[in-house]
Design a protein around this motif. Structure first.
Motif, short mmCIF file in Angstrom:
data_model
loop_
_atom_site.label_atom_id
_atom_site.label_comp_id
_atom_site.label_asym_id
_atom_site.label_seq_id
_atom_site.Cartn_x
_atom_site.Cartn_y
_atom_site.Cartn_z
N GLY A 1 40.19 11.62 80.45
CA GLY A 1 40.74 11.13 81.70
C GLY A 1 42.01 10.33 81.58
N LEU A 2 42.60 10.29 80.38
CA LEU A 2 43.85 9.57 80.21
C LEU A 2 45.04 10.50 80.36
CD1 LEU A 2 42.99 7.32 77.12
CD2 LEU A 2 43.17 6.60 79.51
N GLU A 3 46.19 9.95 80.71
CA GLU A 3 47.41 10.74 80.80
C GLU A 3 47.78 11.31 79.43
OE1 GLU A 3 50.75 12.50 82.60
OE2 GLU A 3 48.93 11.62 83.45
N TRP A 4 47.65 10.48 78.39
CA TRP A 4 47.87 10.92 77.02
C TRP A 4 46.54 10.81 76.29
CZ3 TRP A 4 51.15 7.39 79.45
CH2 TRP A 4 52.37 7.95 79.88
N GLU A 5 45.96 11.94 76.00
CA GLU A 5 44.57 11.96 75.56
C GLU A 5 44.41 11.52 74.11
OE1 GLU A 5 41.68 11.25 76.64
OE2 GLU A 5 42.03 12.64 78.26
N SER A 6 43.16 11.38 73.69
CA SER A 6 42.83 10.72 72.43
C SER A 6 43.43 11.41 71.21
CB SER A 6 41.33 10.63 72.26
OG SER A 6 40.73 11.91 72.41
N GLY A 7 43.82 12.67 71.32
CA GLY A 7 44.41 13.35 70.18
C GLY A 7 45.74 12.76 69.74
N VAL A 8 46.37 11.96 70.61
CA VAL A 8 47.66 11.37 70.24
C VAL A 8 47.52 9.91 69.81
CG1 VAL A 8 48.89 12.91 71.80
CG2 VAL A 8 48.21 10.65 72.62
N PHE A 9 46.29 9.41 69.74
CA PHE A 9 46.10 8.03 69.30
C PHE A 9 46.64 7.87 67.87
CE2 PHE A 9 42.23 6.80 72.14
CZ PHE A 9 43.06 6.91 73.25
N ARG A 10 47.34 6.81 67.63
CA ARG A 10 47.91 6.55 66.31
C ARG A 10 46.81 6.24 65.30
NH1 ARG A 10 52.56 2.38 68.47
NH2 ARG A 10 53.84 3.93 69.59
N LYS A 11 46.98 6.75 64.10
CA LYS A 11 45.98 6.56 63.05
C LYS A 11 46.14 5.23 62.32
CE LYS A 11 44.40 10.63 63.92
NZ LYS A 11 43.13 10.77 64.70
N ARG A 12 47.30 4.61 62.48
CA ARG A 12 47.56 3.33 61.85
C ARG A 12 48.08 2.36 62.91
NH1 ARG A 12 48.69 3.26 56.29
NH2 ARG A 12 50.33 1.73 56.64
N GLY A 13 47.81 1.07 62.71
CA GLY A 13 48.31 0.08 63.65
C GLY A 13 47.63 0.18 65.00
N MET A 14 48.36 -0.10 66.05
CA MET A 14 47.81 -0.07 67.41
C MET A 14 47.71 1.37 67.89
SD MET A 14 48.83 -2.57 70.52
CE MET A 14 47.90 -2.62 72.05
N PRO A 15 46.50 1.87 68.18
CA PRO A 15 46.34 3.29 68.52
C PRO A 15 47.04 3.74 69.79
CG PRO A 15 44.25 2.33 67.85
CD PRO A 15 45.21 1.20 68.03
N SER A 16 47.09 2.88 70.82
CA SER A 16 47.63 3.33 72.10
C SER A 16 48.14 2.13 72.90
CB SER A 16 46.55 4.06 72.90
OG SER A 16 47.05 4.51 74.14
N ILE A 17 49.35 2.25 73.42
CA ILE A 17 49.95 1.19 74.22
C ILE A 17 50.37 1.76 75.58
CG2 ILE A 17 51.79 -0.54 74.38
CD1 ILE A 17 51.98 -0.51 71.37
N SER A 18 49.94 1.12 76.65
CA SER A 18 50.36 1.49 78.01
C SER A 18 50.05 2.93 78.36
CB SER A 18 51.85 1.19 78.21
OG SER A 18 52.08 -0.19 78.14
N ASN A 19 48.85 3.39 78.03
CA ASN A 19 48.35 4.65 78.54
C ASN A 19 47.95 4.42 80.00
OD1 ASN A 19 47.38 7.35 78.56
ND2 ASN A 19 46.67 7.14 76.45
N THR A 20 47.47 5.45 80.69
CA THR A 20 47.05 5.28 82.08
C THR A 20 46.12 6.41 82.47
OG1 THR A 20 47.84 4.85 84.34
CG2 THR A 20 48.97 6.59 83.09
N ILE A 21 45.44 6.28 83.59
CA ILE A 21 44.54 7.32 84.06
C ILE A 21 45.36 8.55 84.45
CG2 ILE A 21 44.59 6.43 86.44
CD1 ILE A 21 41.67 7.35 86.73
N SER A 22 44.80 9.74 84.19
CA SER A 22 45.50 10.97 84.56
C SER A 22 45.46 11.15 86.08
CB SER A 22 44.86 12.18 83.89
OG SER A 22 43.58 12.45 84.44
N LEU A 23 46.42 11.88 86.60
CA LEU A 23 46.48 12.11 88.05
C LEU A 23 45.25 12.87 88.52
CD1 LEU A 23 48.13 11.75 90.60
CD2 LEU A 23 49.30 13.91 90.08
#
Length: 267
Positions: free
Chosen positions: A212-234
């Motif tokens: 349900g995210l605009e940028w789904e979990s496959g793009v989460f970073r493997k190092r450091g902070m995984p996701s910044i300023s994601n949002t709900i999908s339309l």
């Protein structure tokens, strides 16, 4: 005998403890949706135990004033009258309270004074006290924003250890201990920021799934902070579907708008 020693707790029951700490705190009216969230209880749940850590008594008094006619239970059932609100416990060295005379309004039985020079901060002391008294406890921390940034970092650092709060209401956001937990999040707006951070003890690894995210979990970073300023999908927003998070491995912090309605499927 202190108020918390009178509390009874069933073998499998879960306590909801609320700790108010010093620093800036979210406006009480902005937190209504959080208190009405199912969380891990399946329904909105009154706090079972309320603690004020040092100048957190001032935050608690602001919440008392706003929720005075609400059934949220920010009140010690043993000590209260119509004009004065009493929590279950007030503790700290009280070096940051704006007016020490405030303490004179409360019974000595619920006040614990700690030395100024100690290993734990007042916030850590409050969480430690709660976790020592109750085996199955969900800890919500309120306050701790603004002012000195090292204080903010000190609280965030707790998410990597045994004194982690389960939820931290801070500024316009709620920080959630996401270690091996599943979340369903409602009441989100398109563009409202959703972020995932790592607890300070881990810089890499772990496993996160989401829907349900605009940028789904496959793009989460493997190092450091995984996701910044994601949002709900339309799509999820239009269909009013909850955004889902599954934290399978690793130590993470889920950061949501404070207006979110949150349920935790497994704890």
């Amino acid at each position: 005998m202190l108020a918390y020693e009178r509390q009874s707790q069933g073998k499998n029951s879960l306590f909801h403890a609320v700790v108010f700490t010093g620093g800036e705190f979210p406006a009480p009216e902005k937190t209504r949706d959080f208190w009405e969230s199912p969380l891990v209880f399946g329904e909105a749940r009154k706090p079972d135990f309320v603690v004020a850590a040092d100048s957190g008594i001032e935050a608690l008094r602001a919440y008392r004033d706003y929720f005075s006619r609400e059934p949220l239970g920010f009140r010690n059932a043993e000590f209260h009258n119509e004009s004065v609100f009493y929590p279950d416990l007030i503790l700290g060295d009280f070096d940051s309270i704006s007016d020490p005379k405030i303490l004179s309004q409360y019974p000595d039985e619920i006040i614990e004074r700690s030395p100024a020079h100690k290993d734990l901060t007042d916030t850590e002391l409050a969480i430690s006290t709660v976790r020592a008294r109750f085996k199955n406890v969900f800890v919500t921390l309120v306050g701790g924003a603004g002012g000195r940034q090292d204080h903010f970092l000190g609280i965030f650092d707790l998410f990597g250890g045994k004194l982690s709060p389960d939820a931290w209401l801070c500024g316009e956001q709620v920080f959630l201990n996401a270690r091996k937990r599943n979340f369903f999040v409602e009441n989100l707006e398109v563009g409202s920021p959703i972020s995932v951070a790592r607890a300070s003890r881990e810089f890499r690894g772990g496993k996160i799934l989401s829907r349900g995210l605009e940028w789904e979990s496959g793009v989460f970073r493997k190092r450091g902070m995984p996701s910044i300023s994601n949002t709900i999908s339309l799509e999820y927003f239009k269909e009013r579907r909850p955004v889902e998070f599954y934290f399978k491995r690793g130590s993470f912090v889920l950061i949501l708008p404070i207006s979110s309605r949150i349920s935790i499927a497994r704890i």
